[in-house]
Scaffold this motif. Structure first.
Motif, PDB file in Angstrom:
ATOM      1  N   UNK A 146       0.374  -1.247  -0.191  1.00 64.18           N
ATOM      2  CA  UNK A 146      -0.116   0.034  -0.095  1.00 64.18           C
ATOM      3  C   UNK A 146       0.539   1.018  -0.219  1.00 64.18           C
ATOM      4  N   UNK A 147       0.485   2.456  -0.514  1.00 66.30           N
ATOM      5  CA  UNK A 147       1.590   3.775  -0.815  1.00 66.30           C
ATOM      6  C   UNK A 147       1.003   4.609   1.233  1.00 66.30           C
ATOM      7  N   UNK A 206      -2.541   8.208   2.085  1.00 66.14           N
ATOM      8  CA  UNK A 206      -4.304   8.275   1.623  1.00 66.14           C
ATOM      9  C   UNK A 206      -5.052   8.981   2.120  1.00 66.14           C
ATOM     10  N   UNK A 228      -9.893   9.307   6.687  1.00 63.77           N
ATOM     11  CA  UNK A 228     -10.766   8.559   6.492  1.00 63.77           C
ATOM     12  C   UNK A 228     -11.166   8.361   7.920  1.00 63.77           C
ATOM     13  N   UNK A 229     -12.069   7.284   8.011  1.00 66.59           N
ATOM     14  CA  UNK A 229     -12.896   6.926   8.863  1.00 66.59           C
ATOM     15  C   UNK A 229     -13.689   8.498   9.786  1.00 66.59           C
ATOM     16  N   UNK A 275      -3.673  -4.780  -5.161  1.00 65.03           N
ATOM     17  CA  UNK A 275      -4.439  -4.761  -4.246  1.00 65.03           C
ATOM     18  C   UNK A 275      -5.649  -4.631  -4.271  1.00 65.03           C
ATOM     19  N   UNK A 276      -6.937  -4.607  -4.268  1.00 61.63           N
ATOM     20  CA  UNK A 276      -8.226  -4.152  -4.676  1.00 61.63           C
ATOM     21  C   UNK A 276      -7.914  -2.121  -3.804  1.00 61.63           C
ATOM     22  N   UNK A 277      -8.172  -1.206  -4.180  1.00 65.82           N
ATOM     23  CA  UNK A 277      -7.919   0.415  -3.450  1.00 65.82           C
ATOM     24  C   UNK A 277      -9.828   1.184  -3.058  1.00 65.82           C
ATOM     25  N   UNK A 278      -9.702   2.002  -2.571  1.00 71.07           N
ATOM     26  CA  UNK A 278     -11.105   2.397  -2.510  1.00 71.07           C
ATOM     27  C   UNK A 278     -11.773   3.363  -3.596  1.00 71.07           C
ATOM     28  N   UNK A 279     -10.308   3.988  -4.130  1.00 72.31           N
ATOM     29  CA  UNK A 279      -9.952   4.735  -5.652  1.00 72.31           C
ATOM     30  C   UNK A 279      -8.321   4.581  -5.841  1.00 72.31           C
ATOM     31  N   UNK A 280      -7.872   6.079  -6.592  1.00 73.60           N
ATOM     32  CA  UNK A 280      -7.223   6.768  -7.372  1.00 73.60           C
ATOM     33  C   UNK A 280      -6.354   7.605  -6.343  1.00 73.60           C
ATOM     34  N   UNK A 330      -4.448   7.793  -3.483  1.00 73.16           N
ATOM     35  CA  UNK A 330      -3.764   8.363  -2.799  1.00 73.16           C
ATOM     36  C   UNK A 330      -2.244   7.907  -4.043  1.00 73.16           C
ATOM     37  N   UNK A 331      -2.625   7.273  -5.217  1.00 77.90           N
ATOM     38  CA  UNK A 331      -1.835   7.598  -6.390  1.00 77.90           C
ATOM     39  C   UNK A 331      -2.118   8.990  -7.112  1.00 77.90           C
TER      40      UNK A 331
END
Lengths: 318, 318, 318, 318, 318, 318
Positions: free
Chosen positions: F156-157, F160, F163-164, F196-201, F203-204
């Motif tokens: 993971x990067x 993010x 969050x929460x 892996x799956x991600x919430x969206x892009x 972070x990238x």
């Protein structure tokens, strides 16, 4: 006097899972440390299972018990004791016991205990398999110059005759050997909890012939553990006594992580009460043996083991 | 007479974890072996769980129990019995039960037991799920020509009505089926240990209507197991009797490795005492079922299971 | 009235391991669902362990308990109750509790319970660590406008003073906090099962000074659980009462999967009897907390946990 | 249109371990729900292992996979797809498959899939053992009226001849049966990953005689998986195709939790790339089978299984 | 000739999990059985870990491997070999090795292998720890009268100098000892896969000075395993050769159940290819050692171990 | 100079499983010990998982890693380095981080690192979850007065957005926060292994906008890890650099014991090579985070973790 802080750091300051795990977070003082003479009760690991006839892994016992032991808090709620304030206790490390040479391993262990005794440190041995106990008994015998009493809580008598073609040094023989060598006085030797299948009756026969009091589990269950421990005190309590606690005394539902479990044993509550009943005796040394972490997926056995160790240390105190 | 050595090799000669694991290190004699007629008590595995309504894995029971069984020693310390000297016992292997065809599986099992009975071998069946018991009961009924008594130690009655849309052959039905087929005499049928949630009261209703004695766990705990077993003997003991022991009789703390555990059961000590209380009855066959090794991470369940098996074999002897 | 089917589908129709696992296969009705007012007893998960001082994992409790709960059948065999027919019960989901912000987590939990109470739904909270209970007590206090009684079955009093440098909100403090905030009436507060090592006597001292009845495990074992529960009813039963059940009340042989186990506790049979003894009290809410699936390799703890939950729901009914 | 929210709630709102675990947190819509026609891709569990020749437990697959699936987030990072936004996906529950009657179980499963197809829902079947796939193939064949292509990623061909004395319906036979019944077109059938010991060559012989393309693992490893999948597309891709993924395709180091593991398989990275290479084909249905949670102590297999499922769902989309 | 059926019963007749587990379901013929001279390849267990420097449990290796081995089918799919038809193979049982006396244990093992060799049985030894190999090498040396080649696949050279205060007989020393005793020809000794931390360079120094070819893992990975095995054949293949396979050769992700794992090893696919590359050599004996079931919660290690054993047996055949 | 013995005792003297387990058997010197200034490289535990969004247990990481670390020997076989001779290394204990108060925990951790830096001790932080890294970065930033480079090996990067509900301090955010706070220079920040799956892009997008070099796993696998690490050196190596290693970088088959595993990662061999490629950089600090022992039944993850730690310490040396 050195400036050692003998009180384990509280779990309310450093969380219980944190820190390098010495036994019960006690100070680490090796037997050859110059501060060793200050220690009154010394926990000494014997990470060795070279006399194990069945499942191995007791060599990992001291590690597993150290890890679990950081969950122990300062006070014995039931008795009100603060055992680490009442006596200067220390983690004296593990004996370097050779996994491939039984003679060397036993000699190293006995020498370490002898060194502790020379500093008037009462040993609390953490096994390892049950033959480790013999090294403590030998050192005590030499140090004291005479035999002493023994209380054994176990599912086996460990009084078996030679094994595997004549071996007298397996984890099934230590107390026979200790009687033969004059370490323990058979008439002041008390054993309770025996059960399971057996090769034959030679261990009971030998013991009873020598004068050992052996209570099979059925007798214990019938009389009740309080009465059993009264008898233990009556038989073994009239003088210095050594207490040996094999974790397989307790039913395997409570303590699966051991090499030779036997079904049909006491509960953890009963076992703890048995240990508490020893308080007031002149306990010259004690041990907790046969915890085998590789067979303990839930960790229950190590946790129960250190709970017993804690009670043993409390029982050594007034 | 052949030159079979009927005495299992001692763990003091070949360590207990060594060797190809037949049940209790007994000689391996298949039902169709020419030496089969010499066998008096035959352990026969039924590695099958095709009637299991909940968690599977009892098909691995015989394997798990064979592995654990090499820890059994020769003598029953408590009773003094030497069961493998008193009777010629053998591991008669496992029935080849199809995992995908219930009818074929049950037929193969019944045929195997019938073959044993024709040689006057008393069957000790090692399951497998509880429907396997029905195959033994059927074979016994046909062999004997009349119904017999039953003692069931279990957390369930296994008297449920048809299930999953009318199935009469699941592991919840064997004893209802056995009553319907006239294998067991309901008035000489005794069941103890029942507990847990239930779908309804239909199993109790059916059983009691037929004359079965059913003791729920609360009654057992209140009366004490010694009294319970007195009643078992009184109800079922006046003639030939079959004993079926479902490992889920014992509390899951002791025996987690089973398909349908129910909390609130007896201890291993109590269970062992129950089996010992059967000695002296005319036991025509027995079983230990529902051990499921995949749900037994500590191995405790297999170990307890073979300890029960050993006691069952002892109870079959004078 | 909506057309909700309140009866869980039977394991004889859909096998017990099948289907999306809501608690006990009850209908899923969120607290903000328009059908929520029809619910009488609501199971609400609090998957949160942010107040845990030792081993974490109670955040996985609701998941583990939902999975195990599909093994529950419709009827309480011992009492004859059909709890899901007697009251409209629902799985109301889990509160979205932040794993990284304690304040937000506690507020969200309390608000959810408040919403349930506004619909006259009696809460059955499924933890989560024991601090989750405080959110239920707070919501109940606000809803009812006055303090109520408490019965706690636990190995700890959770009455400890501030911790880790002054924290009043850990899983060791909820009942002290609840007393300080006036949620529970200390004179109608009853606690049983306390054992294990302790930091000091401050929790007992505090509780007894306030009027709380605390029974250490030795007292319970000596008196017998039936007598203990009589005392519980006498102390706490004269009015509305909340029942909190920490899984570590039970011995770790039965319930290893918890964060702070203490050896020497009651059996599962004893624990179930304790819960049944609560029937008839005016139970305004209840919980089962501290199940930690990562430390439960056999799954026994979750299974025992849902068995306790089922009995709690039965005890809430006439 | 109903007001269903088709987007799974984010793990950043409700933590990933929280909530009732439907597959990937999708809405729960049973095949007979009036809203079913709105579903485009339906995940349907077949919790059944009644055709398993070796270790059971695949009946627990849907439960284990649902639990793990809540760790799936919305986006496929590698492909940029948002599969649950691109199509209306739902958890359609589990088929009530009898654990004790193979015929009934298979009929119920086929009927459920048929019902989904009648609503134009593309099935994503979650096993269960590999015989479950046959029910999907049968339903598809009847619905479409003609045979279709198949891509199988597996360590076995599942083309074995009758087994256990003539059984054609075991988890070793589904594709032979599917060819015999005309469900799949053998010339458009592609299989890769085959390895391990075998009974004989009859499965390969049969397949090749019928025209099936079978690539043993050595061929795959030599050519590289990218080339293998090019061939898969060439063979099977010229029309509607079903994709079946047996978790034992992947090496048991990655996926221990399965009934019949075979060493020497691809990595998880390679497996994921294989699935991604399917995108663009006309996939009419797919499955992930043979996950057996009781043999998966780390949970890795379920987690890898849902990761594969997610990629399969992505591959079904443009 | 006796009437032994040398072909293991098929898993399609007796399910793979059923029956008393001899190695690969081969006939059980002890070395002193009158039929022993008919055996061509003999599998002999050495359930002993008395030379283990780290985690024990290899004493349980033969049991674990026998259990897993019933999953092996008749044919090697990749090579087309039917190894149990091509040679008369048997399970010759386990040597009774004393767990408490190293000298006796090693002598018993060597004597057993010597007895096999006297009947022209090629030994396939199943460990046990790696010192067991020395007993086979000694027996072979005495039987053949001259040194032979060795191929070792392992993460360690086992060429360490004396250990634990001068012990030459630990599982870190067997090949140094075998060179010193003239069992193996160092110039025809090939070792590959070495990695992990080391005490120092003394093992490499010793080996290279004697002429042993040692390939650390980095060299293997760079050259590729096919090239590595070409070199193995070139170095060791010009005459009779012994092949020793330590399961810790393979990465612990694939084989966690071993005493001294080292990360960064080959995959199971690569390991299998290495063994297959040995075919055609004059293999006079072989072994698979260091499988330790207590550290193998998923069972993967035993399963991989028997898969390697099967390939070793195939490699011994033309 | 004190008389500290900086060389860990050899496993050939004290068996590797024996003794109180400090990290790699290094001397225990707390940050406030008067001897602390002699330390050059300090291993400091952060037993904390209070920012974990998914499965907890990283608080047990330092304990698990200490236990496994006693299996490390003195020499890096591949590089020939003797890291504990080349630099004075010490186990500086664990920070007392509150499990219930994030602010206090982070402050305590940062203060401890600051104290180490004031003594010119290079920190090797042992987590704990990934937010622990932020405390090291903050302390380094304050100590050095300017931003530095970062190399992150992770799945993971950790870039993010909040969050929460707006939390910026979770284990998914540390590097975003570190960029925002000016700790690390985004243009000298390199990240590899993302999958892996991600919430969206987001972070990238954020990272790339700031100038961070991010290599998803597919790019890494395509280029080869050697090339990837060349790029890492080119991007981040032109000045002081911090190296953070999240155990979930490696595939879960190798490292199951972590909170948020992602399938499809590198092997242990590849991971070790990546770390070795860092040698020669100006590494000002490093860490190994996210090992969660409760999810690691085989112990593989802790063992792989300490192997990585050992390589990290070697990479810090010339």
């Amino acid at each position: 006097m050195s400036d050692i802080d003998w009180t384990p750091i509280s779990g309310a300051v450093l969380p219980r899972y944190a820190g390098v795990p010495s036994f019960m977070r006690l100070p680490q003082i090796a037997p050859d440390d110059p501060r060793a003479p200050e220690v009154e009760i010394g926990l000494i690991g014997m990470p060795w299972d070279g006399a194990t006839s069945n499942r191995p892994g007791a060599r990992h016992g001291p590690r597993g018990l150290r890890d679990a032991s950081t969950m122990i808090r300062e006070m014995n709620r039931s008795t009100g004791q603060l055992p680490f304030s009442a006596a200067r206790c220390a983690d004296m490390g593990d004996v370097a016991m050779s996994p491939v040479d039984q003679d060397e391993a036993l000699e190293a262990a006995e020498a370490t205990v002898a060194s502790m005794l020379s500093n008037d440190i009462r040993p609390v041995m953490v096994g390892g398999d049950h033959l480790c106990t013999l090294t403590v008994l030998r050192a005590l015998r030499k140090h004291r110059g005479e035999a002493f009493g023994l209380i054994l809580l176990d599912s086996h008598t460990d009084l078996y005759p030679p094994y595997f073609g004549g071996k007298t040094l397996t984890h099934g023989n230590p107390f026979r050997q200790a009687i033969e060598e004059g370490c323990i006085d058979p008439h002041r030797t008390f054993m309770a909890g025996m059960r399971g299948t057996s090769y034959n009756t030679s261990d009971f026969d030998y013991g009873r012939e020598k004068g050992v009091h052996i209570l099979p589990i059925e007798t214990c269950m019938e009389r009740g553990w309080s009465s059993v421990m009264d008898e233990a005190r009556a038989v073994a309590g009239g003088g210095p006594v050594y207490v040996s606690f094999d974790i397989d005394f307790i039913d395997p539902a409570y303590a699966p992580g051991t090499g030779t479990p036997e079904v049909g044993g006491p509960t953890s509550f009963e076992a703890i009460q048995c240990v508490r009943a020893l308080r007031g005796l002149d306990i010259i040394g004690t041990d907790l043996v046969e915890v085998s972490p590789p067979f303990d997926p839930s960790g229950n056995t190590s946790w129960l083991g250190v709970s017993v160790l804690f009670e043993l240390i409390c029982a050594m105190q007034p």
